[in-house]
Design an enzyme around this catalytic site. Structure first.
Site, short mmCIF file in Angstrom:
data_model
loop_
_atom_site.label_atom_id
_atom_site.label_comp_id
_atom_site.label_asym_id
_atom_site.label_seq_id
_atom_site.Cartn_x
_atom_site.Cartn_y
_atom_site.Cartn_z
N ARG A 91 6.25 -8.52 7.12
CA ARG A 91 5.70 -9.69 7.78
C ARG A 91 5.31 -9.28 9.19
NH1 ARG A 91 9.63 -12.00 11.27
NH2 ARG A 91 11.69 -11.14 10.93
N ARG A 145 6.93 -0.43 4.02
CA ARG A 145 5.86 -1.37 3.65
C ARG A 145 5.94 -2.58 4.58
NH1 ARG A 145 7.66 0.26 -1.61
NH2 ARG A 145 6.00 1.43 -2.63
N THR A 200 5.42 6.51 6.66
CA THR A 200 4.46 7.53 6.24
C THR A 200 3.03 7.20 6.64
OG1 THR A 200 4.18 6.50 4.09
CG2 THR A 200 5.89 8.21 4.27
N LYS A 201 2.82 6.00 7.20
CA LYS A 201 1.48 5.62 7.65
C LYS A 201 1.61 4.72 8.87
CE LYS A 201 1.11 1.91 4.26
NZ LYS A 201 0.37 1.36 3.15
N HIS A 219 4.52 21.76 6.94
CA HIS A 219 4.37 23.15 6.47
C HIS A 219 3.23 23.24 5.47
CE1 HIS A 219 7.79 25.17 8.33
NE2 HIS A 219 8.40 24.00 8.24
#
Length: 193
Positions: free
Chosen positions: A185, A182, A167-168, A119
């Site tokens: 490994r 994150r 988020t990535k 949004h």
């Protein structure tokens, strides 16, 4: 506006302005998707019946190797592409208006959410939406209750730990976990066909 025009609009990443023709089309199309999803989630359905309803929802033939355990939720359906040999556990929520592609052999844990719309940040434009696709490669494993935000690509063979918020982009064969997710490994394996 028809479905082809709308998909062309969102697949270009064009803004869906609140109150626009595209916005109205999206809400109208959602009603059809919600009817089909209600059929998937009401009472027992055989695997064949679920695949038939998913074919209606997506407008694309869903391979006989795909298994979905209801309940399953999708607010649009027509921008969802499922590969072969996919397993989607119960309680998953796919916001596919901006486009979701799931590769072959992927496992999706229960309660996972895939989102493809952001949004507007400006409160005066909060009803505006920016579409960004989610792409999940082949032989990916998403643990239970994973959330993937708009615009993320998860590479072939990757594993996303339960409860992670992705988020990535995630590289192929990576193991990620946490909020935000994150790199932990690499698996040491390659996703083979």
């Amino acid at each position: 506006m028809d479905l082809h025009e709308f998909l062309d609009h969102v697949n270009r990443g064009a803004l869906i302005e609140g109150g626009s023709e595209e916005h109205r089309f999206m809400h109208g199309a959602a009603q059809e998707a919600l009817r089909t999803v209600a059929e998937i989630n009401t009472g027992y359905r055989t695997p064949e019946e679920v695949r038939g309803l998913l074919t209606r929802l997506t407008g694309k033939t869903v391979d006989e190797s795909v298994v979905v355990f209801p309940p399953f939720y999708s607010e649009f359906g027509k921008n969802l592409t499922l590969g072969k040999d996919i397993f989607i556990n119960s309680g998953c929520r796919f916001q596919d208006t901006g486009g979701i592609v799931i590769g072959h052999g992927t496992l999706i844990g229960h309660g996972t959410t895939l989102t493809t719309l952001n949004h507007g940040v400006d409160p005066a434009r909060r009803a505006d939406m920016s579409p960004a696709p989610v792409t999940i490669g082949d032989k990916v494993w998403l643990g239970a209750a994973v959330t993937v935000v708009p615009g993320v690509t998860i590479g072939d063979g990757a594993i996303v730990g339960a409860g992670a918020v992705v988020t990535k982009d995630v590289p192929a064969n990576a193991v990620v976990a946490g909020v935000p997710a994150r790199l932990m490994r690499y698996t040491g394996f390659e996703a083979t066909p």
